[in-house]
Write a protein that holds these residues in place. Structure first.
Motif, short mmCIF file in Angstrom:
data_model
loop_
_atom_site.label_atom_id
_atom_site.label_comp_id
_atom_site.label_asym_id
_atom_site.label_seq_id
_atom_site.Cartn_x
_atom_site.Cartn_y
_atom_site.Cartn_z
N PHE A 1 6.02 -10.71 -7.38
CA PHE A 1 5.10 -10.27 -6.35
C PHE A 1 3.71 -10.59 -6.85
O PHE A 1 3.28 -10.11 -7.90
N PRO B 1 -1.17 -8.69 5.18
CA PRO B 1 -1.47 -7.39 5.81
C PRO B 1 -2.75 -7.41 6.64
O PRO B 1 -3.70 -8.15 6.36
N ILE C 1 2.94 -1.89 3.05
CA ILE C 1 2.87 -3.23 2.46
C ILE C 1 3.90 -3.34 1.34
O ILE C 1 4.66 -4.31 1.25
N GLN D 1 -1.54 -2.32 -3.66
CA GLN D 1 -0.41 -3.09 -3.14
C GLN D 1 0.68 -3.27 -4.20
O GLN D 1 1.86 -3.09 -3.93
N THR E 1 0.96 -11.81 -1.48
CA THR E 1 0.27 -11.04 -0.46
C THR E 1 -1.10 -11.66 -0.20
O THR E 1 -1.84 -11.99 -1.12
N SER E 2 -1.40 -11.86 1.08
CA SER E 2 -2.62 -12.54 1.50
C SER E 2 -3.39 -11.61 2.44
O SER E 2 -3.64 -10.45 2.10
N VAL F 1 3.17 -12.60 2.69
CA VAL F 1 3.03 -11.36 3.43
C VAL F 1 1.54 -11.13 3.62
O VAL F 1 0.78 -11.09 2.64
N THR G 1 4.49 -1.73 -4.16
CA THR G 1 5.64 -2.63 -4.24
C THR G 1 6.53 -2.25 -5.42
O THR G 1 7.77 -2.21 -5.29
N VAL H 1 -0.42 -10.79 -6.25
CA VAL H 1 -1.58 -10.32 -5.50
C VAL H 1 -2.82 -10.75 -6.27
O VAL H 1 -2.86 -10.71 -7.49
N ALA I 1 7.02 -5.87 1.28
CA ALA I 1 7.11 -6.85 0.21
C ALA I 1 8.42 -6.70 -0.56
O ALA I 1 9.07 -7.69 -0.91
#
Length: 293
Positions: free
Chosen positions: A72, A143, A182, A13, A107-108, A141, A17, A74, A186
């Motif tokens: 961003f 996915p 993704i 991810q 991101t979740s 965000v 991004t 993650v 993002a």
């Protein structure tokens, strides 16, 4: 031009991004525990500023985030555990708050906010709740299931025996998304901050049943692939977390409005599963040594 810090930059991810942001002309700080890793070097060649950052090393986070516009974020429990994921997520978001960043895109996972009982969804929900307390403008965000996972583990092992081995009933639909989409979404949220701030968005690119996935895989591999439903009890011997996830997929399911996303954000370039699968190197993947997922 924004300066955006990207965690997990050598992963699926974060890497997607970072590449999307670089392609759009933004400055990317690619954060990684190992700046010497091949994936980090590849991002450096694309123009990223590769920096060392460790979620358990607060000074490294402070240094990496200083002067950035956005982040961003993650996190993952895989390779550690959910308690570690939550601790590290809190550390990262607290560092972002102290750095006074203008925006965080976290991101979740789709449905993580619905009390699913899936351990690695619940840990992400806890991190989401912490983000909301930091005072940082945020976007979540979330996915759906990753298409990229079909190029590893159980799927490859099954395909070598002409089987799509998957722990779901054949007629149950599953929403899917590749890492590339993704990353594109993002990046859109990071660049169009005003449009996305304060929103939590479940995202997916396509929806197919397990039988439909098997049919696509048969078409792209040239193998007589059929769906085989792996019993959840078998999955549970490998991982209670994954068994809970597949149990949820097979009953409640991940309802993401794919058509609405495509209409609202065509610039993402959403992939169908068939299009994504056709672009994979199946001969190379199937020839590689088998390994557990």
């Amino acid at each position: 031009m924004l300066t955006i810090a990207v965690t997990g930059a050598t992963g699926a991810q974060g890497g997607a991004t970072a590449r999307a942001l670089l392609a759009a002309g933004h400055r990317v700080r690619a954060l990684t525990r190992d700046p010497a890793a091949p994936a980090a070097a590849a991002l450096g060649r694309l123009g990223a500023d590769v920096r060392r950052a460790d979620f358990d090393d607060r000074p490294s986070l402070d240094a990496a985030l200083a002067g950035a516009d956005s982040l961003f974020a993650v996190t993952t429990p895989f390779g550690t555990d959910t308690a570690t994921e939550v601790r590290q997520g809190r550390n990262l978001l607290d560092a972002a708050a102290d750095a006074r960043l203008g925006h965080v895109v976290l991101t979740s996972a789709a449905h993580a906010d619905r009390r699913t009982g899936i351990p690695h969804y619940d840990s992400k929900a806890e991190i989401e709740r912490h983000l909301a307390t930091t005072g940082i403008p945020w976007t979540v965000v979330a996915p759906a299931a990753f298409m990229d996972n079909f190029t590893t583990g159980w799927t490859l092992e099954g395909l070598r025996e002409n089987t799509f081995a998957w722990p779901m009933p054949g007629d149950r639909p599953l929403t899917l998304i590749p890492a590339e989409d993704i990353g594109a979404f993002a990046a859109l949220a990071l660049v169009c901050r005003a449009e996305f701030t304060g929103r939590r968005i479940d995202i997916a690119s396509d929806e197919l049943t397990a039988v439909g996935i098997a049919e696509v895989l048969a078409g792209v591999t040239g193998l007589p692939v059929g769906h085989h439903e792996v019993p959840l009890a078998q999955v549970r011997t490998h991982s209670h977390d994954l068994a809970a996830m597949f149990g949820y997929f097979g009953t409640t399911g991940l309802d993401v409005d794919v058509s609405a996303l495509r209409r609202a954000h065509p610039e993402v370039g959403w992939h169908t599963f068939a299009g994504w699968a056709a672009a994979q190197d199946w001969p190379g993947l199937l020839a590689a040594p088998a390994h557990a997922s």
